[in-house]
Motif scaffolding. Sequence first.
Motif, PDB file in Angstrom:
ATOM      1  N   GLY A 141      13.399  12.810 -10.811  1.00  0.00           N
ATOM      2  CA  GLY A 141      14.287  13.958 -10.651  1.00  0.00           C
ATOM      3  C   GLY A 141      13.746  15.048  -9.758  1.00  0.00           C
ATOM      4  O   GLY A 141      14.484  15.977  -9.408  1.00  0.00           O
ATOM      5  N   GLY A 142      12.482  14.977  -9.375  1.00  0.00           N
ATOM      6  CA  GLY A 142      11.883  15.998  -8.532  1.00  0.00           C
ATOM      7  C   GLY A 142      12.089  15.730  -7.053  1.00  0.00           C
ATOM      8  O   GLY A 142      12.791  14.788  -6.639  1.00  0.00           O
ATOM      9  N   VAL A 143      11.445  16.561  -6.245  1.00  0.00           N
ATOM     10  CA  VAL A 143      11.599  16.457  -4.794  1.00  0.00           C
ATOM     11  C   VAL A 143      11.016  15.135  -4.296  1.00  0.00           C
ATOM     12  O   VAL A 143      11.616  14.437  -3.483  1.00  0.00           O
ATOM     13  N   LEU A 144       9.822  14.775  -4.801  1.00  0.00           N
ATOM     14  CA  LEU A 144       9.187  13.537  -4.365  1.00  0.00           C
ATOM     15  C   LEU A 144      10.025  12.318  -4.747  1.00  0.00           C
ATOM     16  O   LEU A 144      10.117  11.348  -3.989  1.00  0.00           O
ATOM     17  N   ASP A 145      10.666  12.377  -5.903  1.00  0.00           N
ATOM     18  CA  ASP A 145      11.532  11.274  -6.327  1.00  0.00           C
ATOM     19  C   ASP A 145      12.733  11.145  -5.394  1.00  0.00           C
ATOM     20  O   ASP A 145      13.120  10.028  -5.005  1.00  0.00           O
ATOM     21  N   ARG A 146      13.318  12.261  -5.023  1.00  0.00           N
ATOM     22  CA  ARG A 146      14.470  12.207  -4.114  1.00  0.00           C
ATOM     23  C   ARG A 146      14.062  11.699  -2.731  1.00  0.00           C
ATOM     24  O   ARG A 146      14.803  10.948  -2.092  1.00  0.00           O
TER      25      ARG A 146
ATOM     26  N   GLY B   7       0.795  -1.226   0.000  1.00  0.00           N
ATOM     27  CA  GLY B   7       0.000   0.000   0.000  1.00  0.00           C
ATOM     28  C   GLY B   7       0.824   1.271   0.000  1.00  0.00           C
ATOM     29  O   GLY B   7       0.338   2.322  -0.439  1.00  0.00           O
ATOM     30  N   THR B   8       2.052   1.202   0.496  1.00  0.00           N
ATOM     31  CA  THR B   8       2.925   2.378   0.476  1.00  0.00           C
ATOM     32  C   THR B   8       3.958   2.315  -0.642  1.00  0.00           C
ATOM     33  O   THR B   8       4.282   3.333  -1.251  1.00  0.00           O
ATOM     34  N   GLY B   9       4.484   1.126  -0.922  1.00  0.00           N
ATOM     35  CA  GLY B   9       5.567   1.008  -1.900  1.00  0.00           C
ATOM     36  C   GLY B   9       5.128   1.288  -3.328  1.00  0.00           C
ATOM     37  O   GLY B   9       5.816   2.012  -4.063  1.00  0.00           O
ATOM     38  N   ILE B  10       3.980   0.726  -3.749  1.00  0.00           N
ATOM     39  CA  ILE B  10       3.544   0.916  -5.132  1.00  0.00           C
ATOM     40  C   ILE B  10       3.164   2.359  -5.423  1.00  0.00           C
ATOM     41  O   ILE B  10       3.638   2.944  -6.416  1.00  0.00           O
ATOM     42  N   PRO B  11       2.317   3.020  -4.602  1.00  0.00           N
ATOM     43  CA  PRO B  11       2.012   4.436  -4.902  1.00  0.00           C
ATOM     44  C   PRO B  11       3.250   5.335  -4.881  1.00  0.00           C
ATOM     45  O   PRO B  11       3.404   6.197  -5.764  1.00  0.00           O
ATOM     46  N   LEU B  12       4.137   5.139  -3.911  1.00  0.00           N
ATOM     47  CA  LEU B  12       5.349   5.956  -3.871  1.00  0.00           C
ATOM     48  C   LEU B  12       6.250   5.678  -5.069  1.00  0.00           C
ATOM     49  O   LEU B  12       6.865   6.597  -5.621  1.00  0.00           O
ATOM     50  N   GLY B  13       6.334   4.408  -5.478  1.00  0.00           N
ATOM     51  CA  GLY B  13       7.150   4.080  -6.640  1.00  0.00           C
ATOM     52  C   GLY B  13       6.601   4.688  -7.918  1.00  0.00           C
ATOM     53  O   GLY B  13       7.362   5.187  -8.755  1.00  0.00           O
ATOM     54  N   VAL B  14       5.272   4.668  -8.077  1.00  0.00           N
ATOM     55  CA  VAL B  14       4.660   5.260  -9.266  1.00  0.00           C
ATOM     56  C   VAL B  14       4.883   6.769  -9.293  1.00  0.00           C
ATOM     57  O   VAL B  14       5.292   7.336 -10.322  1.00  0.00           O
ATOM     58  N   GLN B  15       4.616   7.424  -8.186  1.00  0.00           N
ATOM     59  CA  GLN B  15       4.806   8.879  -8.138  1.00  0.00           C
ATOM     60  C   GLN B  15       6.271   9.264  -8.292  1.00  0.00           C
ATOM     61  O   GLN B  15       6.585  10.291  -8.907  1.00  0.00           O
ATOM     62  N   SER B  16       7.159   8.446  -7.771  1.00  0.00           N
ATOM     63  CA  SER B  16       8.579   8.726  -7.919  1.00  0.00           C
ATOM     64  C   SER B  16       9.007   8.622  -9.372  1.00  0.00           C
ATOM     65  O   SER B  16       9.836   9.408  -9.847  1.00  0.00           O
ATOM     66  N   ALA B  17       8.443   7.650 -10.111  1.00  0.00           N
ATOM     67  CA  ALA B  17       8.784   7.507 -11.526  1.00  0.00           C
ATOM     68  C   ALA B  17       8.161   8.623 -12.356  1.00  0.00           C
ATOM     69  O   ALA B  17       8.790   9.150 -13.287  1.00  0.00           O
TER      70      ALA B  17
ATOM     71  N   ALA C  45      10.367  -0.730   0.923  1.00  0.00           N
ATOM     72  CA  ALA C  45      11.475  -0.142   0.167  1.00  0.00           C
ATOM     73  C   ALA C  45      11.774  -0.959  -1.088  1.00  0.00           C
ATOM     74  O   ALA C  45      12.057  -0.403  -2.158  1.00  0.00           O
ATOM     75  N   ILE C  46      11.693  -2.283  -0.976  1.00  0.00           N
ATOM     76  CA  ILE C  46      11.923  -3.136  -2.147  1.00  0.00           C
ATOM     77  C   ILE C  46      10.834  -2.904  -3.196  1.00  0.00           C
ATOM     78  O   ILE C  46      11.119  -2.770  -4.391  1.00  0.00           O
ATOM     79  N   VAL C  47       9.586  -2.853  -2.752  1.00  0.00           N
ATOM     80  CA  VAL C  47       8.479  -2.614  -3.686  1.00  0.00           C
ATOM     81  C   VAL C  47       8.627  -1.251  -4.347  1.00  0.00           C
ATOM     82  O   VAL C  47       8.384  -1.093  -5.557  1.00  0.00           O
ATOM     83  N   LEU C  48       9.012  -0.249  -3.591  1.00  0.00           N
ATOM     84  CA  LEU C  48       9.193   1.102  -4.137  1.00  0.00           C
ATOM     85  C   LEU C  48      10.246   1.096  -5.247  1.00  0.00           C
ATOM     86  O   LEU C  48      10.030   1.652  -6.334  1.00  0.00           O
ATOM     87  N   LYS C  49      11.379   0.456  -4.984  1.00  0.00           N
ATOM     88  CA  LYS C  49      12.452   0.414  -5.983  1.00  0.00           C
ATOM     89  C   LYS C  49      12.015  -0.335  -7.238  1.00  0.00           C
ATOM     90  O   LYS C  49      12.269   0.105  -8.372  1.00  0.00           O
ATOM     91  N   LEU C  50      11.361  -1.481  -7.051  1.00  0.00           N
ATOM     92  CA  LEU C  50      10.915  -2.266  -8.198  1.00  0.00           C
ATOM     93  C   LEU C  50       9.875  -1.514  -9.021  1.00  0.00           C
ATOM     94  O   LEU C  50       9.927  -1.506 -10.258  1.00  0.00           O
ATOM     95  N   THR C  51       8.920  -0.879  -8.341  1.00  0.00           N
ATOM     96  CA  THR C  51       7.869  -0.148  -9.046  1.00  0.00           C
ATOM     97  C   THR C  51       8.448   1.035  -9.807  1.00  0.00           C
ATOM     98  O   THR C  51       8.081   1.284 -10.964  1.00  0.00           O
ATOM     99  N   ARG C  52       9.335   1.771  -9.177  1.00  0.00           N
ATOM    100  CA  ARG C  52       9.939   2.936  -9.834  1.00  0.00           C
ATOM    101  C   ARG C  52      10.706   2.516 -11.093  1.00  0.00           C
ATOM    102  O   ARG C  52      10.565   3.125 -12.160  1.00  0.00           O
ATOM    103  N   THR C  53      11.524   1.469 -10.979  1.00  0.00           N
ATOM    104  CA  THR C  53      12.315   1.023 -12.126  1.00  0.00           C
ATOM    105  C   THR C  53      11.424   0.530 -13.258  1.00  0.00           C
ATOM    106  O   THR C  53      11.632   0.873 -14.435  1.00  0.00           O
ATOM    107  N   ALA C  54      10.403  -0.264 -12.924  1.00  0.00           N
ATOM    108  CA  ALA C  54       9.508  -0.786 -13.958  1.00  0.00           C
ATOM    109  C   ALA C  54       8.707   0.334 -14.617  1.00  0.00           C
ATOM    110  O   ALA C  54       8.513   0.329 -15.844  1.00  0.00           O
TER     111      ALA C  54
END
Length: 330
Positions: A141-146, A127-137, A207-216
């Motif tokens: 380069g923005g503040v939310l991504d950092r 519930g936290t990793g996927i939304p954060l990963g999507v918004q980060s992608a 954290a793992i879900v966030l990284k995977l979601t952002r990369t994908a």
Amino acid sequence: MTETLPTARAPRLRPIGRMLAVRVLGTLAILFVLSIVVFSMLHLAPGDLVKTLLGTRPASPEAVAAIREQYHLDDPLPVQYLRWLGGVLTGDFGQSIRLQTSVADAIGSRLGLTLALCGLAFVAAIGTGIPLGVQSAVRAGGVLDRIGTALGVIGLSAPTFAVGLLLLYVFAYYLPIFPVYGGGRGPLDTLYHLILPAITLAAGLGAIVLKLTRTAMLRELDADYVTSARARGIPEGRVRRLALRNAAIPIVTGASLLLTFLVGGTVLAETTYALPGLGTLLQDSVLFKDLAVVQALTLLVSLVIAVIALLADLAYLLLDPRVRAKGGTA
């Protein structure tokens, strides 16, 4: 007499059936080999079960011999294994020497707490990793991504027991909001006791879900079909949902790995928070050399991991039409 023509679905179902059959047979073979390995290693481990049972109490040679005869400790190792395996095949997992109860009852009394803990941690991580990963992608380069990248690094770097001790100190000792230990009584009280342990497990998993979601998502957002969709004026929200669907396979893979990681992480979390779950039961049983309990828990964990891997493969078939097409023409 009418003749029914074969449907297009039948050829596609055959590879799925073959895959299920191969997976089931492979799982049974792995469980069999694993049971032999664990059974042998526990018998070769240092320590005497009789001395553990007696403790510091003096015992006569007759008493020691009676205990060894009761638990068949003098039988050859293959005979002991075959006796245990015969019981398992008939649904009898044996008796817990430490708890003096059946293994099924010992596991059943603690299974609910561990499942609740794993479920809460998994839901929190997804519930936290996927939304954060999507918004980060989307805002690369923005503040939310950092911020998302920093949270991912912290979550991956911090050990589970260290996160647990930190949360205990802050939210149970310094700010006495949550209980320090125990599993609680009743559904609501148990849920209250599981909040901190679930957060402890979800920190690294999220954290793992966030990284995977952002990369994908970054890979899909740079694809040609996304550029074409935007050029045709398709709303950005719909484009992102399409990209997220195409990025679902690596995310599903990561989610399945998270569930397997939860098995090991639960032991540390339950030990840190003194939760009476399967993790502490496994730890105590290994220290006590309670062979029947360790064997049953090992097989249970292996079976759960195998089922998770199988469900992940089935999810690929549902999410990716290319996998279904390839299976249908095989």
